[in-house]
Design a protein around this motif. Structure first.
Motif, PDB file in Angstrom:
ATOM      1  N   SER A  51      27.274  12.625 -20.208  1.00  0.00           N
ATOM      2  CA  SER A  51      26.462  12.042 -19.135  1.00  0.00           C
ATOM      3  C   SER A  51      27.144  12.226 -17.780  1.00  0.00           C
ATOM      4  O   SER A  51      26.495  12.590 -16.796  1.00  0.00           O
ATOM      5  CB  SER A  51      26.205  10.562 -19.400  1.00  0.00           C
ATOM      6  N   HIS A  52      28.445  11.978 -17.726  1.00  0.00           N
ATOM      7  CA  HIS A  52      29.188  12.159 -16.481  1.00  0.00           C
ATOM      8  C   HIS A  52      29.165  13.622 -16.058  1.00  0.00           C
ATOM      9  O   HIS A  52      28.959  13.950 -14.883  1.00  0.00           O
ATOM     10  CB  HIS A  52      30.628  11.676 -16.634  1.00  0.00           C
ATOM     11  N   GLU A  89      25.792  14.460 -14.600  1.00  0.00           N
ATOM     12  CA  GLU A  89      25.651  13.890 -13.253  1.00  0.00           C
ATOM     13  C   GLU A  89      26.370  14.750 -12.224  1.00  0.00           C
ATOM     14  O   GLU A  89      25.824  15.031 -11.149  1.00  0.00           O
ATOM     15  CB  GLU A  89      26.215  12.475 -13.211  1.00  0.00           C
TER      16      GLU A  89
END
Length: 133
Positions: free
Chosen positions: A18-19, A22
């Motif tokens: 997820s990071h 992003e």
């Protein structure tokens, strides 16, 4: 970032992915086939799909992780350990600390990360230590 903060934020493969997504979204994705910059996100496949030509681009494609089968969590932990101290860790020590069976993948991460650090005009590099969480 200390080890406690790191493990609190990046405690799972999902958190690292997820990071990474992003950070990649901030830079943008360019279709390799047609050069279009607008994409759909296909969560089930963890890939981008070009709105113009429908070509798919993996999350790792065009990054320092391209071609690697290692989990994002291993990449994140390795990069963290490499940058945690002034002198860093040797690849052999990282292999031992992460409990990995093979030395070569850790060595390859170190080589790729080092070469990316030396080239300042790269398109994308993971920046865990400078991440604003």
């Amino acid at each position: 970032m200390n080890i406690f903060t790191f493990t609190a934020h990046f405690d799972s493969e999902q958190a690292c992915r997820s990071h990474f997504k992003e950070e990649r979204d901030k830079i943008g994705v360019v279709c390799k086939r047609c050069g279009h910059t607008e994409h759909f996100w296909i969560k089930s496949r963890w890939s981008y799909e070009c709105k113009a030509c429908r070509s798919r681009t993996s999350l790792r494609s065009g990054t320092i992780m391209q071609g690697s089968n290692l989990p994002f969590l291993v990449w994140y932990k390795t990069i963290f350990l490499m940058t945690a101290t002034k002198k860093g860790f040797s690849s052999k020590e990282i292999q031992k600390q992460l409990g990995l069976k093979h030395y070569k993948p850790v060595w390859a991460i170190g080589r790729v990360a080092l070469s990316q650090e030396q080239v300042k005009n790269q398109r994308f590099a993971v920046s865990i230590r400078g991440s604003h969480l």
